[in-house]
Every structure is written in C-alpha cells, then in structure tokens.
Design an enzyme around this catalytic site. Structure first.
Site, short mmCIF file in Angstrom:
data_model
loop_
_atom_site.label_atom_id
_atom_site.label_comp_id
_atom_site.label_asym_id
_atom_site.label_seq_id
_atom_site.Cartn_x
_atom_site.Cartn_y
_atom_site.Cartn_z
N ALA A 66 0.86 -1.19 0.00
CA ALA A 66 0.00 0.00 0.00
C ALA A 66 0.89 1.23 0.00
O ALA A 66 2.05 1.16 0.45
CB ALA A 66 -0.88 -0.01 1.25
N GLY A 111 0.67 -5.22 0.67
CA GLY A 111 -0.48 -5.32 -0.22
C GLY A 111 -0.13 -5.90 -1.59
O GLY A 111 -1.00 -6.45 -2.28
N GLU A 114 -0.19 -9.54 -1.11
CA GLU A 114 -1.61 -9.88 -0.91
C GLU A 114 -2.39 -9.86 -2.24
O GLU A 114 -3.22 -10.73 -2.50
CB GLU A 114 -2.22 -8.91 0.11
N GLU A 134 4.45 -5.40 7.09
CA GLU A 134 3.61 -4.43 7.80
C GLU A 134 4.01 -4.27 9.26
O GLU A 134 3.91 -3.18 9.82
CB GLU A 134 2.13 -4.83 7.71
N1 CO8 Z 1 4.51 3.35 -0.37
C1 CO8 Z 1 4.93 4.54 -0.81
N2 CO8 Z 1 6.12 4.75 -1.41
C2 CO8 Z 1 6.92 3.68 -1.57
C3 CO8 Z 1 6.57 2.41 -1.13
C4 CO8 Z 1 5.29 2.25 -0.51
N3 CO8 Z 1 4.83 1.06 -0.11
N4 CO8 Z 1 7.57 1.55 -1.43
C5 CO8 Z 1 8.54 2.28 -2.01
N5 CO8 Z 1 8.15 3.58 -2.11
C6 CO8 Z 1 8.89 4.69 -2.69
C7 CO8 Z 1 10.04 5.13 -1.81
O1 CO8 Z 1 9.60 6.00 -0.79
C8 CO8 Z 1 10.96 5.79 -2.80
O2 CO8 Z 1 10.45 7.06 -3.07
P1 CO8 Z 1 11.50 8.32 -3.25
O3 CO8 Z 1 12.28 7.97 -4.48
O4 CO8 Z 1 10.60 9.50 -3.43
O5 CO8 Z 1 12.32 8.35 -2.02
C9 CO8 Z 1 10.76 4.95 -4.05
O6 CO8 Z 1 9.53 4.26 -3.88
C10 CO8 Z 1 11.86 3.93 -4.26
O7 CO8 Z 1 11.94 3.15 -3.08
P2 CO8 Z 1 13.30 3.00 -2.23
O8 CO8 Z 1 14.22 4.15 -2.47
O9 CO8 Z 1 12.93 2.71 -0.83
O10 CO8 Z 1 13.92 1.71 -2.95
P3 CO8 Z 1 14.88 0.63 -2.29
O11 CO8 Z 1 15.38 -0.23 -3.40
O12 CO8 Z 1 15.89 1.27 -1.40
O13 CO8 Z 1 13.92 -0.25 -1.32
C11 CO8 Z 1 11.92 -1.46 -0.79
C12 CO8 Z 1 12.87 -0.98 -1.89
C13 CO8 Z 1 12.63 -2.50 0.09
C14 CO8 Z 1 10.73 -2.10 -1.46
C15 CO8 Z 1 11.49 -0.26 0.09
O14 CO8 Z 1 11.03 0.79 -0.79
C16 CO8 Z 1 10.40 -0.55 1.06
O15 CO8 Z 1 10.65 -1.12 2.10
N6 CO8 Z 1 9.15 -0.16 0.73
C17 CO8 Z 1 8.03 -0.31 1.63
C18 CO8 Z 1 7.54 -1.74 1.63
C19 CO8 Z 1 6.43 -1.91 2.64
O16 CO8 Z 1 6.58 -1.67 3.82
N7 CO8 Z 1 5.26 -2.34 2.14
C20 CO8 Z 1 4.09 -2.57 2.97
C21 CO8 Z 1 3.24 -1.35 3.02
S1 CO8 Z 1 1.87 -1.53 4.13
C22 CO8 Z 1 0.79 -2.50 3.23
O17 CO8 Z 1 1.03 -2.89 2.13
C23 CO8 Z 1 -0.47 -2.84 3.95
C24 CO8 Z 1 -1.49 -3.40 3.01
C25 CO8 Z 1 -2.80 -2.83 3.41
C26 CO8 Z 1 -3.94 -3.21 2.53
C27 CO8 Z 1 -4.07 -2.43 1.28
C28 CO8 Z 1 -5.51 -2.28 0.91
C29 CO8 Z 1 -5.61 -1.65 -0.47
#
Ligand code: CO8
Length: 260
Positions: A66, A111, A114, A134
């Site tokens: 998400a 997500g 999922e 999460e």
């Molecule tokens: N949301 C928003 N922005 C994101 C997300 C995300 N989930 N994932 C990555 N981005 C953004 C980063 O902020 C970054 O933006 P910017 O360039 O502006 O700084 C860009 O994408 C590139 O990401 P990274 O620089 O972090 O790239 P890395 O290669 O260093 O890392 C990762 C990649 C490991 C995937 C890392 O980005 C990360 O940990 N992302 C978050 C993953 C996460 O926690 N996902 C779970 C989110 S909660 C969820 O999914 C709950 C589901 C709820 C139900 C949904 C119902 C519709």
C-alpha cells in the site's frame, strides 16, 4: 476505459494489467485500488479476454505494498473503508470467471504480496522478493494477508512471515508453495504469456466452473464444498463446450471450443 495508474493491454485472447506507478515501486494508493476493481470488472465482461496477467511496471517491483504516504494522520475509522476496498478488489479477482496469473517481476511486499495471492497462480522472476513487512510499520496485513497466506503456505510459515516481517527470495517462495514457478527475470513475461495462452485455449465455461468450485469450496466444510462442486459440475452441461469436448473425444478429433 482510461486509467491513471494502470495499463490495461488487451492482446486477444489475453489481457495484461500493469500497475503503473514505477516511481513509488507501484505502491497501491486508494485510487489505484479503485482502478483495479474497475479494470477486472471490465475484463470479466469482455468476451475477447479469456485469461489475465497482472504485473508491475519497471524492473524493480511488482507492487511494494500500500502507498505508505497515505497512512499519515489517518484514524482507525478512516482506514476501515481503505481495507474494505482492498478486500472488495481481491474478491472481484477471486470470484470472476477468468483465470488471473500474477507475473511477479520484483518486490511483492505487503499489499503487493496480498494482491498476488488473490490471483489464481503466481509466476515469479528469480529476482523477485516477497514479504509481509507491515509489522515493521506497526501494522498488520490488511488485504487478506493474515488469511490467504496461511491458506497457501500453512499457518506456521505464515506466522513467521507476518510476525517477523522479513523478505524472502523467489526461490524460498517457491519452496513454501507461495509461487508456482520461478523463471529468469528476462523470461518471466514470455513464460507467463505462454501459460496464459494455454489457459485461454481451454473451454472457458468449464474453466470458470473449476475456478468457482475451488475458490468457493475451499473454505467450506467438505460436505458443503462437495455440494458446490456438484452444482458447478452439473452446470457444465448448460454450455455447448461440453457437447463439443465429448463429441471430439468420441470422434477422435481435436475439440473446437469457443463457438459461443
Ligand atoms: N509506499 C509509498 N512509497 C513507496 C513504497 C510504498 N509502499 N515503497 C517504495 N516507495 C517509494 C520510496 O519511498 C521511494 O520514493 P522516493 O524515491 O521518493 O524516495 C521509491 O519508492 C523507491 O523506493 P526505495 O528508495 O525505498 O527503494 P529501495 O530499493 O531502497 O527499497 C523497498 C525498496 C525494500 C521495497 C522499500 O522501498 C520498502 O521497504 N518499501 C516499503 C515496503 C512496505 O513496507 N510495504 C508494505 C506497506 S503496508 C501495506 O502494504 C499494507 C497493506 C494494506 C492493505 C491495502 C488495501 C488496499
């Protein structure tokens, strides 16, 4: 139909739905979730489409979860409809008659993992990473992860992934039964398309009955599930494909399905 966050590419008889927010690793904001529901509903109604592939834009991510930026400053009552919307989309995917294959080309986190579990099967690039991170945000999965993951890989391993929040490789995802196949990244889409075309060539009404019997039956008691199967089995006689398939077998020729 035009989408802001998706690319829907119809290549008869299949369609490819690509989540297209590469700058944020295809994270699902509320608008994208709504568009996914609309796209799958539209594809279900399109007779030219018999199988669907879901993937993510770019080489890095399928869907990284998400969109976390939408979480800030929200309250519990505000987040209820968000979770509900995610569940509604997953149910649309599971209850539609056409098979959906997730082509997981990179991160499938939260997500994203999922979403992939609401697809009928998952094909992964060898570079893909899976996880339910999460917990690291002070959160739990909210798009079915606490339920579908256990149904796919068993409760013990699901607990390990949900409580621990760690990422796993595509190879590990294969070993635990989360993905069906792992391919070298460069071959993922070609291999997934090949399989989708095979499914598209199958008698579509029978495939729909198989999907419904399996998806609706899975959570029922065996007696009730067998009743669902009986209904779906008998329903096959309501479509000309069955007559054709049986005739082709008896006449020792290739069946010519899709006359409808
Ligand atoms: N949301 C928003 N922005 C994101 C997300 C995300 N989930 N994932 C990555 N981005 C953004 C980063 O902020 C970054 O933006 P910017 O360039 O502006 O700084 C860009 O994408 C590139 O990401 P990274 O620089 O972090 O790239 P890395 O290669 O260093 O890392 C990762 C990649 C490991 C995937 C890392 O980005 C990360 O940990 N992302 C978050 C993953 C996460 O926690 N996902 C779970 C989110 S909660 C969820 O999914 C709950 C589901 C709820 C139900 C949904 C119902 C519709």
């Amino acid at each position: 139909m035009e989408f802001k966050n998706l690319i829907v590419d119809i290549q008869k008889p299949i369609a490819i739905v690509t989540v297209n927010r590469p700058k944020v690793l295809n994270a699902l904001n509320l608008e994208t979730v709504g568009e996914l529901g609309a796209a799958f509903t539209m594809l279900e109604a399109n007779p030219d489409v018999r199988a669907i592939i879901m993937t993510g834009s770019g080489e890095k991510a399928f869907v990284a979860g998400a969109d976390i930026t939408e979480f800030r400053g929200k309250t519990s009552p505000e987040m209820l409809p968000f979770a509900k919307k995610g569940h509604d989309v997953a149910r649309i995917m599971e209850s539609m008659g056409k098979p959906i294959i997730a082509a997981i080309n990179g991160y499938a986190l939260g997500g994203g993992c999922e979403m992939s579990m609401a697809c009928d099967m998952r094909f992964a690039a060898d570079t893909a990473k899976f996880g339910q991170p999460e917990i690291l945000l002070g959160l739990i999965p909210g798009m079915g992860g606490t339920q579908r993951l256990a149904r796919l890989v068993g409760l013990g391993i699901a607990r390990e992934l949900v409580y621990g929040g760690e990422q796993i490789t595509a190879q590990r995802a294969y070993e635990i039964g989360l993905v069906n196949h792992v391919f070298p990244a460069a071959q993922l889409m070609e291999e997934t398309k090949k399989f989708a075309l095979k499914l598209a060539a199958k008698p579509s009404h029978a495939l729909k009955m198989a999907k419904l019997a399996m998806n609706y039956g899975f959570d029922l008691s065996l007696d009730n599930a067998l009743m669902v199967e009986t209904q779906c089995f008998a329903q096959c006689w309501s479509h000309p494909d069955l007559e054709e398939g049986v005739a082709a077998f008896i006449e020792k020729r290739k069946a010519n399905f899709h006359q409808d």
